[in-house]
Design a protein around this motif. Sequence first.
Motif, PDB file in Angstrom:
ATOM      1  N   MET A   1       0.839  -1.187   0.000  1.00  0.00           N
ATOM      2  CA  MET A   1       0.000   0.000   0.000  1.00  0.00           C
ATOM      3  C   MET A   1       0.875   1.238   0.000  1.00  0.00           C
ATOM      4  O   MET A   1       2.015   1.207   0.448  1.00  0.00           O
ATOM      5  N   THR A   2       0.334   2.320  -0.557  1.00  0.00           N
ATOM      6  CA  THR A   2       1.083   3.565  -0.664  1.00  0.00           C
ATOM      7  C   THR A   2       0.251   4.714  -0.115  1.00  0.00           C
ATOM      8  O   THR A   2      -0.926   4.838  -0.461  1.00  0.00           O
ATOM      9  N   HIS A   3       0.855   5.539   0.738  1.00  0.00           N
ATOM     10  CA  HIS A   3       0.171   6.688   1.318  1.00  0.00           C
ATOM     11  C   HIS A   3       1.011   7.938   1.148  1.00  0.00           C
ATOM     12  O   HIS A   3       2.245   7.878   1.135  1.00  0.00           O
ATOM     13  N   THR A   4       0.338   9.064   1.017  1.00  0.00           N
ATOM     14  CA  THR A   4       1.007  10.355   0.926  1.00  0.00           C
ATOM     15  C   THR A   4       0.736  11.159   2.191  1.00  0.00           C
ATOM     16  O   THR A   4      -0.422  11.256   2.632  1.00  0.00           O
ATOM     17  N   TYR A   5       1.792  11.710   2.769  1.00  0.00           N
ATOM     18  CA  TYR A   5       1.692  12.456   4.022  1.00  0.00           C
ATOM     19  C   TYR A   5       2.224  13.879   3.847  1.00  0.00           C
ATOM     20  O   TYR A   5       3.043  14.151   2.954  1.00  0.00           O
ATOM     21  N   GLN A   6       1.759  14.764   4.715  1.00  0.00           N
ATOM     22  CA  GLN A   6       2.356  16.088   4.808  1.00  0.00           C
ATOM     23  C   GLN A   6       3.589  15.953   5.694  1.00  0.00           C
ATOM     24  O   GLN A   6       3.521  15.371   6.775  1.00  0.00           O
ATOM     25  N   LEU A   7       4.719  16.492   5.231  1.00  0.00           N
ATOM     26  CA  LEU A   7       5.954  16.372   5.996  1.00  0.00           C
ATOM     27  C   LEU A   7       6.663  17.729   5.980  1.00  0.00           C
ATOM     28  O   LEU A   7       7.229  18.131   4.962  1.00  0.00           O
ATOM     29  N   THR A   8       6.598  18.415   7.085  1.00  0.00           N
ATOM     30  CA  THR A   8       7.171  19.754   7.168  1.00  0.00           C
ATOM     31  C   THR A   8       8.585  19.718   7.753  1.00  0.00           C
ATOM     32  O   THR A   8       8.967  18.759   8.416  1.00  0.00           O
ATOM     33  N   GLY A   9       9.349  20.781   7.470  1.00  0.00           N
ATOM     34  CA  GLY A   9      10.683  20.915   8.042  1.00  0.00           C
ATOM     35  C   GLY A   9      11.804  20.743   7.049  1.00  0.00           C
ATOM     36  O   GLY A   9      12.965  21.068   7.345  1.00  0.00           O
ATOM     37  N   MET A  10      11.516  20.243   5.855  1.00  0.00           N
ATOM     38  CA  MET A  10      12.557  20.051   4.844  1.00  0.00           C
ATOM     39  C   MET A  10      12.839  21.380   4.150  1.00  0.00           C
ATOM     40  O   MET A  10      11.912  22.041   3.654  1.00  0.00           O
TER      41      MET A  10
END
Length: 239
Positions: A1-10
Amino acid sequence: MTHTYQLTGMTCGGCENKVKNNLLILPEVTGVEVSKDSQSATISMDKHISLSTLQDALGGKDSKYQISAANHHEAVEEARPWAETYKPILLIFGYVSALGLLLAWNGNSINLMVFMRIFMAGFFLTFSFFKMLNLKAFAESYAMYDIVAKKFSAWGYIYAFIELGLGLSFALNLAPTTVNWITLIVMTVSILGVLESVLNKKKIQCACLGAVFNLPMSTVTIVEDAIMILMSAGMLILM
């Protein structure tokens, strides 16, 4: 399965590489794509990983990198347990097993041959029904992993009708030896593609219930096919 997440800090390419490498350390993760521009991470995994586990891999709650569900759908997936994911298959197996036991009950014992025959009839009729609801979509999904359908696209259409024929044959107890041999061969060929996909950690939707349910390819699919192989082999031995 594949999920997309919000990832802050980069903020730079180095951040992207660090985040990607940290997430790839997790044993369940098979692929990671990150973007500092969209502040997102797309993660492929063998089984669903909790947000807390992903956050720990990034350095914990105090890390500069913070991961969260990108949308409502992902938030729902986050709380979705294994049993909920495979609920359709579990219900089918439960109902078919109960029907088989009821019809196989004979006084104070269970006729094993009758139970297996009824179980397989219910299994094939139910699974072929869902495939028939959208035969084209099933054939396209099946061709993504089945070793025969990959080379012969029409096999997906044929396979659905084979399942229907096997279900009717088991229900009517027609030519049991021939039908069990066909089942043994067809399901053995089918499980090869499933094994390849699972062992290679490919993120593919299982087409066992057609295109009606979004079920991930997993060991559940292997168990499902293996049960039919063992039952058909068992009936041939008992006969």
